[in-house]
Design a protein around this motif. Sequence first.
Motif: not given
Length: 365
Positions: A240-256
């Motif tokens: 399931x996690x391996x798909x993260x390796x085949x991404x254009x980018x990974x984004x983290x959205x944070x709460x400020x």
Amino acid sequence: MISTALFERLVAAASRAPSADNMQAWAFTPVGDGVEVRLEPSRVLPTDVNQMFAWVGLGAAVENLVIAASKEGIAATVDYPPALALQAAATTSLDAAVTVRLTHGGREDPLAAWIESRETNRARYDESPLEAATLDELSHATGEREAGVHWVSGAAGLDLMARMDARSTYIRLEHRPLHDELFDILRFSRRELEQKRFGLEFEGIGVPYALVRFARLLRYPSVMKLVSRLGIGRAVARHLAAKLQAAGAVCLVTARIAGPVGYVEAGRAMERLWLEATARGLAVQPHGVLPQYLTKLDVEPDGFTPHFAEVMRRHREPFAALFPCLPDERPAIVLRVGRAGSRPARHTVRLPLEQVIRVSEAAQR
């Protein structure tokens, strides 16, 4: 007073928002010239620390409602009650409501055209990195929401994210409270999903087809123990996690902002980014386990076994190195973004409007 027809159109658009495990933990009430949006406790996951995922999902629904209102020629403002803004998430009443106030006027938000077609795409993406200009434009689409947007691309960063995500997913499969909760909300057939109208379709989450055949048996501890001994749980998590390796980018959205308001704002930002990605023909899949478990480690460390707590502690430093956030930012949700060669064969099922609308006592009298 908004009309019933307008209210139902806005709720229908709001309900198209994504939510953790498709729980749709929201409820809508018409109040004068506005709409109150609150959590629906029966669909908030018990292990959702600080109800962070439920508030993020509610924020996405609120943003859809605001955007859909603009299509109706209506300007919307979002108000947070003092109790919701001041209290920590762990002590906030689940009945506290976010109010969307509506007034005539305003211009249509271009993202309104993409609410219906936004979807979660769990397919494998093209490994080509997304251009820096594209990432900047996706970040800019979040507007003035009180949320941070941080990107990782490149093989080394994506590989590290995939390994951390795999270990976190393995915890969900192996740790009994998390495992039991997961199997309570999994739907093992399309018919079951359409009957319940919320929860995750097992076949749709991307597990190997061989596991779909005996998925129901995995809810039993004896079977899961055997699967664990054979290493199948780790293999599924890696798959399931391996798909993260085949991404254009990974984004983290944070709460400020601390507490529920911060997570609502993060959900609003997430939805705008996701709609902008949809408009650009990009695919998106949320990965929430890692940010949630890092938060759980801080807030409810006893919620893990000592071994699993240590696994999560080892993730803190590399996660912070990947996403160098401001000191007051809190991880809310991770998104995998990229170009997919196919779209989902099935669309996510939603609850009927009557199950997400609450009529106030005053309106009933």
